[in-house]
Scaffold this motif. Structure first.
Motif, PDB file in Angstrom:
ATOM      1  N   UNK B   5     104.012  48.669 -10.057  1.00  8.25           N
ATOM      2  CA  UNK B   5     104.079  47.239 -10.405  1.00  8.25           C
ATOM      3  C   UNK B   5     102.671  46.641 -10.379  1.00  8.25           C
ATOM      4  N   UNK B   6     102.279  46.043 -11.486  1.00 10.73           N
ATOM      5  CA  UNK B   6     100.912  45.537 -11.637  1.00 10.73           C
ATOM      6  C   UNK B   6     100.936  44.043 -11.952  1.00 10.73           C
ATOM      7  N   UNK B   7     100.160  43.278 -11.195  1.00 11.63           N
ATOM      8  CA  UNK B   7      99.923  41.875 -11.547  1.00 11.63           C
ATOM      9  C   UNK B   7      98.572  41.797 -12.255  1.00 11.63           C
ATOM     10  N   UNK B  53     105.889  39.424  -6.251  1.00  9.12           N
ATOM     11  CA  UNK B  53     106.292  40.484  -7.186  1.00  9.12           C
ATOM     12  C   UNK B  53     106.255  41.862  -6.541  1.00  9.12           C
ATOM     13  N   UNK B  54     105.891  41.923  -5.258  1.00  6.74           N
ATOM     14  CA  UNK B  54     105.802  43.203  -4.563  1.00  6.74           C
ATOM     15  C   UNK B  54     104.899  44.165  -5.345  1.00  6.74           C
ATOM     16  N   UNK B  55     103.721  43.643  -5.718  1.00 11.30           N
ATOM     17  CA  UNK B  55     102.823  44.401  -6.595  1.00 11.30           C
ATOM     18  C   UNK B  55     102.129  45.538  -5.858  1.00 11.30           C
ATOM     19  N   UNK B  83      98.325  42.728   2.934  1.00 12.26           N
ATOM     20  CA  UNK B  83      98.498  43.467   1.680  1.00 12.26           C
ATOM     21  C   UNK B  83      97.282  44.348   1.382  1.00 12.26           C
ATOM     22  N   UNK B  84      96.715  44.935   2.443  1.00 15.62           N
ATOM     23  CA  UNK B  84      95.490  45.719   2.244  1.00 15.62           C
ATOM     24  C   UNK B  84      95.709  46.962   1.397  1.00 15.62           C
ATOM     25  N   UNK B  85      96.966  47.409   1.317  1.00 13.52           N
ATOM     26  CA  UNK B  85      97.202  48.635   0.524  1.00 13.52           C
ATOM     27  C   UNK B  85      97.410  48.349  -0.962  1.00 13.52           C
ATOM     28  N   UNK B  86      97.313  47.088  -1.351  1.00 14.57           N
ATOM     29  CA  UNK B  86      97.393  46.784  -2.788  1.00 14.57           C
ATOM     30  C   UNK B  86      96.063  47.165  -3.441  1.00 14.57           C
ATOM     31  N   UNK B  87      96.171  47.966  -4.498  1.00 14.95           N
ATOM     32  CA  UNK B  87      94.959  48.400  -5.213  1.00 14.95           C
ATOM     33  C   UNK B  87      94.436  47.230  -6.058  1.00 14.95           C
ATOM     34  N   UNK B  88      93.145  46.909  -5.878  1.00 17.67           N
ATOM     35  CA  UNK B  88      92.545  45.831  -6.668  1.00 17.67           C
ATOM     36  C   UNK B  88      91.526  46.425  -7.634  1.00 17.67           C
ATOM     37  N   UNK B  89      91.722  46.128  -8.912  1.00 22.34           N
ATOM     38  CA  UNK B  89      90.767  46.569  -9.928  1.00 22.34           C
ATOM     39  C   UNK B  89      90.294  45.345 -10.720  1.00 22.34           C
ATOM     40  N   UNK B  90      89.065  45.451 -11.233  1.00 22.07           N
ATOM     41  CA  UNK B  90      88.474  44.339 -11.975  1.00 22.07           C
ATOM     42  C   UNK B  90      87.976  44.860 -13.316  1.00 22.07           C
TER      43      UNK B  90
END
Lengths: 545, 135
Positions: B5-7, B53-55, B83-90
């Motif tokens: 799931x991606x925001x 959204x449980x991204x 939510x540190x385990x959410x992957x953040x990409x830019x």
């Protein structure tokens, strides 16, 4: 890596090797050869005409660039007004012939630099202008009676134009002599660039208020630059750029007539702004088709009588979206070819992008090189010495007609929806553009569309080039100036002027004189825009993918 | 395995959403669940959307130069919300000098102009948190 030439002679071999490339950048199929059969039915007097004659396919001036070259107008703005002022003086000293202001995102969105949404954005993509004090610094030492200035501002166009008018007044320059352009094209913001504030209908009212004000007080000012540039950058094809831009133009004329303006008074002040993309002939054909469509629409649909209402004047800018971060010096070559297409297409003014613009705002050196590119085309190639030199080419005339027909088919679809405002409210042009953008990206990924240095002819370990970096001190400087303005102006005068602005917005009178009064009191852009937000509300797009 | 799931979010004042929309479609076509927030989202709104959204992934599209303000704010809020385990990409225009700074605060993927969509899809598949389909 794909071979660029076939070892086997013969057309079929070449064709099978290069199959993916035999369409224009917009995906339009291109035949091997064009012959008189491709232009059958084309009548010279009716469809082309000599340059300077209806329908102006070959250009709006009989003499083309022989009498006067296009205006070399380099879009620039960054950081504080003082920094941008220095860049303007440098561009004018280097032979630039007009100014073109790039504003930062807070200014474009009608927010003061100290608003929470302005965090990190002040002075980054353009110059920060929050009040008349910033405008004074921006044009310090520049006589507004002697330069022509183009200002790329849309939602707050009326507010920024009011600042320019008050500055002219302070310099002792009559509004009647002021020459320049305010972009003021809100429809393409909803369609492509998305820097909108108010809903479409009050936004259109701001546009027609500027039309009406200028007709009376600033007759030499171009009240709008109907822009395809951003539509193309967002992913549109050449035909979509042509169609949506000109249909936007139709919408503005319709709204102007509906508020009681005489078409032959305001239509001659409407100018256009097109992209100059990479597909050489398709771009040249696009400018030619644009002039033909506009001339006919103005004469036949709107019954305009003045030839100046029929003539489409345009600015062009090379395609920012075509520039690559990889092998950035290649961008000089791309830009030169795109600029040449704009010149062969007969644009009235031109901006050439700098080689480093996929990486940052341009450095002074890169901006100068971009200007030199235009000067070389103007002075060394001989291209401007004859008008529409490619006119009569079977290929170009056929392409011009194809683009025209494709655009007119879009006109029909949009007319059937009730107009462009209605089409925008239904998300129609937005979806068409998003489709094209995705198709293009897929073609690039499949290798059907080659981008030199990106998906072919790639170099490992490229040396980085020097780029411009704007730090946070700009925001501090601008917020400090804003504090000074707020503490030295008359708070009562600001309050009164903003209250009057809101009353005017509710009552339906022209808001321009009210904005001018607010500017004189040093009301900020955020204050003026907020006053109208309270009356008109804000637009929010439904996000769809 | 559940779908990733991606925001996809467009923070800041910039409205240039071509990149955000194209990558949103590419991720969706690659089988991911994509939520596009639309324009002008504050870091608070983006993190709230990720929570709601449980991204597994947040993709930020930033072209305006505001990344050094927006990314730290998003990372700090993710930390606060656990939510540190959410992957953040830019994705966007990010000067070279800022890349190590963004990596240092936990932005894992930074995609510059010209990056193939497939490379982004592959990166997300490799680095997004794994989860087991709940029954």
């Amino acid at each position: 890596m794909r071979r660029m030439t076939s070892a086997t002679p013969g057309l079929d071999a070449v064709r099978s090797t290069r199959r993916g490339a035999l369409t224009t950048v917009s995906g339009r199929p291109v035949e091997r050869l064009y012959t008189p059969a491709d232009v059958a039915g084309l009548d010279y007097q009716r469809d082309l005409g000599d340059p300077g004659q209806f329908p102006y396919t070959r250009g709006i001036h009989a003499t083309g660039y022989r009498g006067k070259l296009w205006t070399m107008r380099q879009f620039a703005g960054f950081g504080t007004p003082e920094e941008t002022n220095a860049r303007y003086r440098q561009l004018l000293a280097a032979g630039g012939t007009g100014l073109s202001v790039a504003f930062d995102l807070p200014t474009l969105m009608g927010r003061d630099p100290d608003h929470e949404l302005s965090l990190g954005e002040v002075g980054k993509c353009g110059v920060s202008v929050a009040s008349l004090a910033d405008m004074e610094a921006l044009f310090d030492g520049i006589d507004l009676g002697r330069v022509t200035t183009s200002m790329t501002i849309n939602s707050p166009a009326a507010m920024i134009f009011a600042m320019y008018l008050v500055l002219a007044e302070k310099q002792g320059v009559s509004w009647r002599t002021l020459s320049g352009t305010v972009q003021n094209d809100i429809l393409k913001e909803f369609i492509a660039q998305k820097e909108y504030i108010y809903p479409p209908r009050p936004s259109m009212r701001l546009v027609t208020d500027v039309f009406a004000f200028c007709a009376e007080h600033a007759p030499k000012w171009n009240t709008i630059s109907v822009s395809g540039y951003h539509i193309r950058e967002a992913g549109a094809t050449a035909a979509q750029e042509l169609a949506f831009t000109l249909r936007d133009g139709v919408e503005y004329v319709r709204f102007g007539i509906d508020v009681g303006l005489d078409v032959d008074v305001f239509a001659p002040r409407i100018s256009f702004f097109f992209n100059s993309h990479s597909d050489f002939f398709e771009e040249i054909a696009k400018y030619r088709a644009a002039r033909r469509i506009w001339a006919r629409v103005m004469r036949e649909r709107f019954d305009a009588r003045s030839p100046r209402s029929w003539q489409l004047r345009c600015h062009a800018q090379t395609a920012g979206v075509s520039l690559t971060a990889q092998q950035p010096y290649n961008n000089v070559v791309r830009t030169a070819l795109q600029a040449l297409a704009a010149v062969l297409g007969g644009a009235q003014s031109l901006h050439t992008n700098s080689l480093d613009e996929a990486l940052s705002l341009p450095t002074a050196e890169a901006a100068t090189l971009a200007l030199r590119t235009q000067q070389i085309i103007a002075c060394e190639t001989g291209v401007p010495n004859r008008v529409d030199p490619l006119g009569g080419s079977y290929f170009l005339e056929s392409l011009t007609r194809d683009l025209e027909q494709e655009a007119l088919a879009y006109f029909e679809t949009i007319d059937a929806m009730g107009g462009m405002v209605e089409a925008i409210e239904r998300g129609y042009p937005q979806k068409e553009i998003a489709e094209s953008a995705y198709r293009f990206q897929q073609a690039v990924e499949r290798g059907e569309r080659v981008i030199v240095g990106v998906n072919e002819f790639v170099e490992a370990d490229e040396e980085p080039i020097g780029t411009m970096y704007i730090d946070h001190s700009v925001a501090q400087t601008q917020c400090a100036r804003l504090d000074r303005v707020r503490s030295t102006r008359s708070a009562g005068a600001v309050r009164t002027s903003l209250a009057r602005l809101q009353d005017g917005a509710r009552s339906g009178g022209n808001v321009m004189p009210l904005l001018i009064d607010a500017v004189r009191a040093y009301a900020t852009i955020g204050e003026m825009c907020d006053a109208l937000r309270q009356v008109w509300g804000e637009y929010e797009e439904v996000p769809v993918i | 395995m559940a779908r990733i799931r991606v925001v996809i979010a467009k923070p800041g004042l910039d409205g240039h959403d071509r990149g955000a929309r194209v990558i949103a479609r590419a991720l969706r076509d690659a089988g991911m669940e994509v939520i596009y927030t639309g324009l002008r989202q504050t870091p608070e709104q983006i993190v709230a959307a990720a929570l709601q959204e449980d991204a597994d992934v947040i993709g930020l599209s930033i072209l305006s130069g505001a990344h050094m303000h927006i990314c730290p704010a998003v990372m700090a809020l993710l930390g606060e919300k656990g939510l540190r385990d959410v992957l953040v990409v830019v994705g966007g225009i990010i000067p070279d000098v800022d890349i190590p700074r963004l990596n240092a605060i936990g932005v894992r993927g930074i995609f510059l102009p010209g990056t193939p969509m497939q490379e982004i899809v592959d990166f997300i598949r490799k680095h997004a948190r794994t989860r087991v389909e709940s029954v």
